[in-house]
Design an enzyme around this catalytic site. Structure first.
Site, short mmCIF file in Angstrom:
data_model
loop_
_atom_site.label_atom_id
_atom_site.label_comp_id
_atom_site.label_asym_id
_atom_site.label_seq_id
_atom_site.Cartn_x
_atom_site.Cartn_y
_atom_site.Cartn_z
N ASN A 10 -10.47 -2.66 -2.80
CA ASN A 10 -10.14 -1.67 -1.78
C ASN A 10 -9.31 -0.57 -2.45
OD1 ASN A 10 -9.24 -0.18 0.37
ND2 ASN A 10 -7.88 -1.77 1.20
N TRP A 11 -9.97 0.52 -2.75
CA TRP A 11 -9.28 1.58 -3.50
C TRP A 11 -8.30 2.36 -2.63
CZ3 TRP A 11 -13.26 4.46 -7.13
CH2 TRP A 11 -13.90 3.53 -7.95
N LYS A 12 -8.40 2.17 -1.34
CA LYS A 12 -7.56 2.94 -0.38
C LYS A 12 -7.75 4.44 -0.65
CE LYS A 12 -4.46 -0.96 -0.31
NZ LYS A 12 -3.19 -1.50 0.15
N HIS A 96 -8.24 -3.25 8.58
CA HIS A 96 -7.20 -3.41 7.56
C HIS A 96 -5.82 -3.16 8.20
CE1 HIS A 96 -4.73 -2.64 4.03
NE2 HIS A 96 -5.64 -3.30 3.34
N GLU A 98 -3.33 -1.56 7.31
CA GLU A 98 -2.84 -0.17 7.29
C GLU A 98 -3.47 0.63 8.43
OE1 GLU A 98 -3.78 0.56 3.19
OE2 GLU A 98 -2.22 -0.86 2.61
N GLU A 168 -5.05 -11.34 4.95
CA GLU A 168 -4.12 -10.52 4.18
C GLU A 168 -2.76 -10.52 4.88
OE1 GLU A 168 -6.39 -7.50 1.65
OE2 GLU A 168 -6.05 -6.57 3.59
N GLY A 174 0.59 -4.81 -1.25
CA GLY A 174 1.22 -3.74 -2.01
C GLY A 174 2.68 -3.98 -2.32
N SER A 214 -1.51 -8.47 -3.05
CA SER A 214 -0.96 -8.53 -4.40
C SER A 214 -1.68 -9.53 -5.30
CB SER A 214 0.55 -8.80 -4.37
OG SER A 214 1.22 -7.77 -3.68
N GLY A 235 -6.24 -4.63 -3.67
CA GLY A 235 -5.82 -3.23 -3.54
C GLY A 235 -5.42 -2.68 -4.89
N GLY A 236 -4.12 -2.71 -5.18
CA GLY A 236 -3.59 -2.10 -6.40
C GLY A 236 -4.34 -2.49 -7.67
C1 PEP Z 1 -5.20 -4.51 0.40
O1 PEP Z 1 -4.71 -3.45 0.75
O2 PEP Z 1 -6.26 -4.91 0.91
C2 PEP Z 1 -4.49 -5.25 -0.64
C3 PEP Z 1 -4.75 -6.52 -0.77
O3 PEP Z 1 -3.59 -4.56 -1.41
P1 PEP Z 1 -2.77 -5.11 -2.69
O4 PEP Z 1 -3.72 -5.91 -3.51
O5 PEP Z 1 -2.31 -3.87 -3.38
O6 PEP Z 1 -1.66 -5.93 -2.15
#
Ligand code: PEP
Length: 254
Positions: A10-12, A96, A98, A168, A174, A214, A235-236
């Site tokens: 997920n590049w956001k 998601h 966010e 999640e 994040g 994470s 994500g990251g």
């Molecule tokens: C996400 O936003 O779906 C996610 C899992 O982010 P991160 O890996 O950065 O925690």
């Protein structure tokens, strides 16, 4: 039943279309030809057309990060399921945290998107998870159960193979804080119980439940070794080919 691991990035709101080309080329060359682990990249909408061409001759599947529940019409700024299908998008991340936090999405509104997605042969990656406050109040399972029940209301049983869930925990997204392997397994197993109640044994056994929050190459192996963790929503660590491919490698050896 054996479930194929799915590692989805997920590049956001990161990477221009130009930058996306480089990252996808790198991912293609590191993990784009193996078929043991399913790999999906979800860039911003602005990169989907280009990304679609780049993944065309590979095993990498394209995903989107959101979608309208409406088929077409006067919905400024929105993107329909048909528009995504036209670019050969396979998966779409829905609900998601966010989007729930910043754009007012609820189990009910996300449910409409989930149904619109499967209606158009897109595979929803339906995201659920508790906040830190809810975890500390001992409400994790209750919250997650209602997210599953309400978000998947009226989900057609004959499309169950197209469904992916992503657990999640909001406090892990994040933040660098990851659920322990055991914490993830406890919630994943409970989600699977709810799926069995809703859709029956074989459906419950076939739906993939990803962990997100994470996840990185260093902790992926432990999480992925849990019996009900079927992959990761990243994500990251999906923003560099090195980290993302490292997680795919961990799934390959799990
Ligand atoms: C996400 O936003 O779906 C996610 C899992 O982010 P991160 O890996 O950065 O925690």
């Amino acid at each position: 039943m054996s479930r194929k691991y799915l590692i989805a990035g997920n590049w956001k709101m990161n990477k221009t279309a130009t930058e996306a080309v480089d990252l996808i080329k790198e991912i293609n060359s590191s993990v784009g030809s193996q078929t043991t682990v399913q790999v999906c990249v979800c860039p911003p909408f602005t990169s989907l057309a280009k990304a679609s061409e780049l993944v065309d001759q590979t095993e990498v599947i394209l995903g989107a990060q959101n979608m309208s529940a409406h088929p077409s019409g006067a919905f400024t700024g929105e993107i329909s399921a048909e528009m995504l299908r036209d670019l050969y998008v396979g998966f779409v991340i829905l609900g998601h945290s966010e989007r729930r936090q910043f754009y007012g999405e609820t189990n009910e509104s996300v449910n409409k998107k989930v149904l619109a997605a499967v209606d158009n042969n897109l595979k929803p990656i339906y995201c659920i998870g508790e906040t830190l406050e809810e975890r500390e109040a001992g409400q994790t399972l209750e919250i997650v159960r209602s997210q599953v029940r309400e978000g998947l209301e009226n989900f057609p049983a004959n499309a169950i193979d197209n469904l992916v869930l992503a657990y999640e925990p909001v406090w892990a997204i994040g933040t660098g804080k990851t659920a322990t392997d055991e914490m993830a397994q406890e919630v994943h197993a409970d989600i699977r119980k709810v799926l069995v109640e809703m859709f029956g044994d074989s459906a419950g056994a076939s739906v993939r439940i990803l962990y997100g929050g994470s996840m990185k190459p260093e902790n992926a192996a432990g999480l992925l070794s849990q019996p009900d963790v079927d992959g990761g929503l990243i994500g990251g660590a999906s923003l560099t080919s090195r980290a993302f491919s490292g997680i795919v490698e961990a799934a390959l050896s799990a």
